[in-house]
Design a protein around this motif. Structure first.
Motif, short mmCIF file in Angstrom:
data_model
loop_
_atom_site.label_atom_id
_atom_site.label_comp_id
_atom_site.label_asym_id
_atom_site.label_seq_id
_atom_site.Cartn_x
_atom_site.Cartn_y
_atom_site.Cartn_z
N MET A 424 28.99 7.86 5.92
CA MET A 424 27.86 8.67 5.64
C MET A 424 27.81 9.27 4.37
O MET A 424 26.40 9.31 3.75
N VAL A 425 28.61 9.20 3.39
CA VAL A 425 28.40 9.59 2.03
C VAL A 425 27.81 8.48 1.35
O VAL A 425 26.77 8.83 0.61
N PHE A 426 28.16 7.22 1.48
CA PHE A 426 27.39 6.12 0.93
C PHE A 426 26.08 5.95 1.67
O PHE A 426 25.14 5.43 0.44
N PHE A 427 25.64 6.46 2.56
CA PHE A 427 24.34 6.19 2.95
C PHE A 427 23.10 7.34 2.38
O PHE A 427 22.22 6.82 1.84
N PHE A 428 23.85 8.31 2.00
CA PHE A 428 23.24 9.48 1.24
C PHE A 428 23.06 9.09 -0.15
O PHE A 428 22.25 9.16 -0.80
N CYS A 429 24.21 8.31 -0.70
CA CYS A 429 23.96 7.99 -2.01
C CYS A 429 22.97 6.96 -2.13
O CYS A 429 22.36 6.66 -3.14
N TYR A 430 22.70 6.09 -1.03
CA TYR A 430 21.88 4.85 -1.26
C TYR A 430 20.38 5.29 -1.47
O TYR A 430 19.86 4.42 -2.03
N THR A 431 20.19 6.42 -0.76
CA THR A 431 18.67 6.87 -0.89
C THR A 431 18.58 7.25 -2.45
O THR A 431 17.30 7.35 -2.68
N GLN A 432 19.44 7.29 -3.24
CA GLN A 432 19.32 7.86 -4.73
C GLN A 432 19.26 6.49 -5.67
O GLN A 432 19.59 6.42 -6.86
N VAL A 433 19.40 5.09 -4.99
CA VAL A 433 19.31 3.82 -5.99
C VAL A 433 18.43 3.96 -6.81
O VAL A 433 17.18 4.25 -6.45
N ARG A 434 18.79 3.52 -8.12
CA ARG A 434 17.70 3.54 -9.22
C ARG A 434 17.83 2.13 -10.02
O ARG A 434 16.78 1.93 -10.70
N THR A 435 18.67 1.42 -9.71
CA THR A 435 19.06 0.25 -10.50
C THR A 435 19.21 -0.86 -9.57
O THR A 435 19.64 -0.67 -8.44
N ALA A 436 19.15 -2.19 -10.00
CA ALA A 436 19.32 -3.22 -9.15
C ALA A 436 20.89 -3.45 -8.74
O ALA A 436 21.30 -3.87 -7.84
N GLY A 441 25.49 -2.72 -4.91
CA GLY A 441 26.76 -2.12 -4.88
C GLY A 441 26.79 -1.03 -3.61
O GLY A 441 27.81 -1.26 -2.97
N PHE A 442 26.06 -0.32 -3.59
CA PHE A 442 25.80 0.67 -2.57
C PHE A 442 25.73 -0.15 -0.98
O PHE A 442 26.36 0.57 -0.01
N THR A 443 24.90 -1.07 -0.91
CA THR A 443 24.96 -1.81 -0.04
C THR A 443 26.26 -2.44 0.47
O THR A 443 26.27 -2.51 1.75
N CYS A 444 26.73 -3.08 -0.32
CA CYS A 444 28.20 -3.58 -0.19
C CYS A 444 29.18 -2.67 0.49
O CYS A 444 29.82 -2.80 1.37
N ALA A 445 29.12 -1.57 -0.05
CA ALA A 445 29.88 -0.34 0.01
C ALA A 445 29.87 0.16 1.56
O ALA A 445 30.75 0.46 2.16
N ILE A 446 28.46 0.19 1.93
CA ILE A 446 28.28 0.87 3.24
C ILE A 446 28.41 -0.39 4.09
O ILE A 446 29.13 -0.10 5.25
N SER A 447 28.40 -1.51 4.06
CA SER A 447 28.89 -2.44 4.99
C SER A 447 30.39 -2.73 5.03
O SER A 447 30.87 -2.68 6.13
N PHE A 448 31.02 -2.60 4.08
CA PHE A 448 32.44 -2.22 4.20
C PHE A 448 33.01 -1.08 4.89
O PHE A 448 33.58 -1.30 6.08
N ASN A 498 10.79 0.50 4.71
CA ASN A 498 10.43 0.49 3.12
C ASN A 498 10.58 1.84 2.42
O ASN A 498 10.53 2.15 1.31
N THR A 499 10.85 2.93 3.36
CA THR A 499 11.27 4.37 2.85
C THR A 499 12.51 4.65 3.09
O THR A 499 13.32 3.96 3.96
N PRO A 500 13.25 5.82 2.48
CA PRO A 500 14.49 6.14 3.00
C PRO A 500 14.70 6.76 4.24
O PRO A 500 15.75 7.09 4.35
N VAL A 501 13.66 7.07 5.03
CA VAL A 501 13.72 7.95 5.83
C VAL A 501 15.03 7.35 7.21
O VAL A 501 15.86 7.93 7.50
N PRO A 502 14.89 5.97 7.47
CA PRO A 502 15.76 5.42 8.53
C PRO A 502 17.27 5.51 7.97
O PRO A 502 18.38 5.66 8.66
N ILE A 503 17.38 5.79 6.45
CA ILE A 503 18.71 5.74 5.85
C ILE A 503 19.25 7.12 6.09
O ILE A 503 20.36 7.40 6.52
#
Length: 530
Positions: A424-436, A441-448, A498-503
């Motif tokens: 849950m924490v990483f999902f919320f963080c992923y909505t704030q992604v600003r760089t490649a 990094g966050f998608t890998c952390a979420i999958s793990f 393509n939006t953060p809503v599903p996240i």
């Protein structure tokens, strides 16, 4: 209490009546000096004293034999089912964009609905049949069915035809998944039950294979624009299906040739086939030079187990008997505590059934849209990141396996709580992604982290169901998961991936999942499944 016999020898005292045998069965359950019934997870919940006593003896025999090479083979061969299920589930999302360019369908998430419909029907069909006709048939046949239609899907001439073959392929793989955990668990010694969680690492292997196939074929054999897209210049997605189908076919052959699976002893005992159950265990013990003191006489001393095959009018009538299926449902709610457990487990599968596909199935869309924002719009980068992401998912269940066997993390329930909250924490963080780099990094952390929860739930589910009804309970759980997968396709279409809503939706669902895990009434840590 146990009547030991040898060939041609009469028992030392007269045969007991059924009433006396049932009294003896209760004594076996209650007398801790005879077995380890006090360690059985559902020992205090069983309403069938005879079957409970026999399960104690079978568990004792499995523990006496211990872990052998036979179990390592099952770990791998059953793991193939995990890998194939995740492979088929993700393939449709991987090739969907390119197939859409070629076929120009009206409903873009049609393949997601097709794959989940197939997995839903497969889970329910094979789950019920596992409790009615046995585990062996589905284990041997389901992967082969999946492989055939996976290959055929690559030759589809239209979007509707592709959806049909995706559905049929998922019917085999989704049904197989119900049996993987059930079969492995019913052979496992109690001290090794944590391996059921570790086996979920194969799920990540399937995801990785799907990602590698996509990385190999899609960047090099795909059309760029829908206006110029034809079958001739868009063969990449078809190559992915052909290659995957060939791999699944090889795995289905290995499952039949490497190990000739016999029916699980717990299913045989629940069917009243005591002699066959003893034979299966004695064969394993003999082949691996292990002791096994279980005898037919010891099981028979507990009393007769009602055999449904003798009362339901034969196999053909039993397969279509509403009463037969209803009996298995009632067995999952035999006591108030078991009913609460079954309800919460099924609720967990409903929740993860929406959250998982909203992220993983639509992950290519997330990676592509966010990659475009950071100037990384090439297919090569998208599928490279996808492969890296899926590699990370392998190790979530590995960590979960070791957490499950530790009292520090409160066993299975604690592992699920930790996994859900961190995800849950990483999902919320992923909505704030600003760089490649953050995107990868966050998608890998979420999958793990996501697979810490998911892998543990896969293992926990069969552990808390009684053996006689395990296939039904497991099948319904995974079936509910697939229903929510269908709904996720609708949500994904409406919410726009393509939006953060599903996240945000996924993050909120994991908070609820953690709360449900905390409320589960049974903890398998240090206990034996029935």
């Amino acid at each position: 209490m146990d009547v030991e016999r040898t060939a041609g020898t009469e028992p030392a005292f007269p045969a007991k009546s059924d009433a006396h045998k049932k009294d003896d069965a209760r004594s076996i359950t209650e007398d801790r000096s005879i077995g380890h019934g006090e360690n059985d997870l559902l020992g205090g919940e069983n309403v069938d004293a005879v079957l409970a006593a026999k399960m104690i003896l079978v568990n004792d025999a499995i523990d006496e034999i211990g872990f052998t090479n036979h179990h390592w083979k099952l770990f791998c061969l059953n793991g193939f089912g995990y890998a194939v299920d995740s492979l088929i589930l993700l393939l449709q999302s991987i090739i969907s964009a390119q197939a859409q360019k070629e076929f120009r369908p009206a409903y873009s998430t049609g393949l997601t609905i097709a794959v989940y419909v197939g997995m839903l029907v497969g889970a329910v069909f094979w789950g019920f049949s596992a409790d009615i006709i046995g585990r062996r048939f589905a284990f041997n046949v389901s992967l082969f069915v999946s492989s055939i239609f996976t290959v055929v899907a690559g030759a589809s001439p239209s979007w509707v035809t592709l959806g049909l073959f995706v559905c049929l392929s998922a019917f085999g793989s989704g049904g197989n998944l119900v049996l993987d955990t059930t079969v492995f668990l019913e052979y496992l010694p109690s001290q090794n039950q944590w391996l059921l969680t570790l086996m979920a690492a194969w799920w990540g292997v399937g995801q990785l294979i799907a990602g590698l196939f996509a990385w190999a074929f899609l960047p090099n054999f795909s059309c760029a624009e829908a206006a110029t897209c034809t079958r001739a210049n868009n063969q990449g997605w078809r190559y992915v299906w052909y290659t995957s189908g060939a791999l699944v076919f090889v795995l289905s052959i290995l499952r039949i040739t490497i190990i000739r699976l016999e029916e699980t002893p717990k299913f045989l005992v629940s069917e009243g086939r005591d002699e066959e159950a003893v034979s299966v265990l004695q064969n394993i013990a003999s082949k691996h030079n292990r002791p096994c003191s279980l005898t037919v006489e010891r099981l028979e001393a507990c009393g007769p187990t009602q055999s449904r095959s003798a009362t339901a009018g034969g196999l053909s009538k039993r397969l279509f008997s509403i009463g037969e299926v209803g009996g298995h449902f009632r067995g999952l709610f035999a006591t108030r505590r078991m009913g609460l457990s079954t309800s919460l487990v099924w609720a967990s599968w409903l929740l993860i059934g929406l959250a998982y596909p909203l992220y993983n199935v639509f992950l290519p869309s997330y990676l592509s849209s966010r990659g475009a924002q950071f100037g990384q719009a090439s297919q090569y980068i998208t599928w490279r990141n996808y492969a890296i992401n899926n590699t990370c998912s392998i190790f979530g269940p590995v960590l979960a396996g070791f957490m499950c066997k530790s009292r520090l993390f409160w066993g299975r329930r604690g592992t699920m709580i930790v996994g859900a909250l961190i995800t849950m924490v990483f999902f919320f963080c992923y909505t704030q992604v600003r760089t490649a780099s953050q995107n990868l990094g966050f998608t890998c952390a979420i999958s793990f982290c996501l697979n810490i929860y998911y892998g543990t739930l896969y293992a926990y589910t069969p552990e808390v169901f009684p053996s006689a009804h395990r296939g039904t309970g497991n099948g319904v759980a995974i079936g509910l998961n697939r229903i929510m997968g269908i709904i996720s396709a609708v949500v994904g279409q409406a919410a726009n991936t393509n939006t953060p809503v599903p996240i945000y939706i996924c993050a909120a669902l994991y908070i609820v999942m953690a709360a449900v895990a905390a409320a589960l009434p049974f903890e398998p840590y240090g206990r034996r499944s029935s």
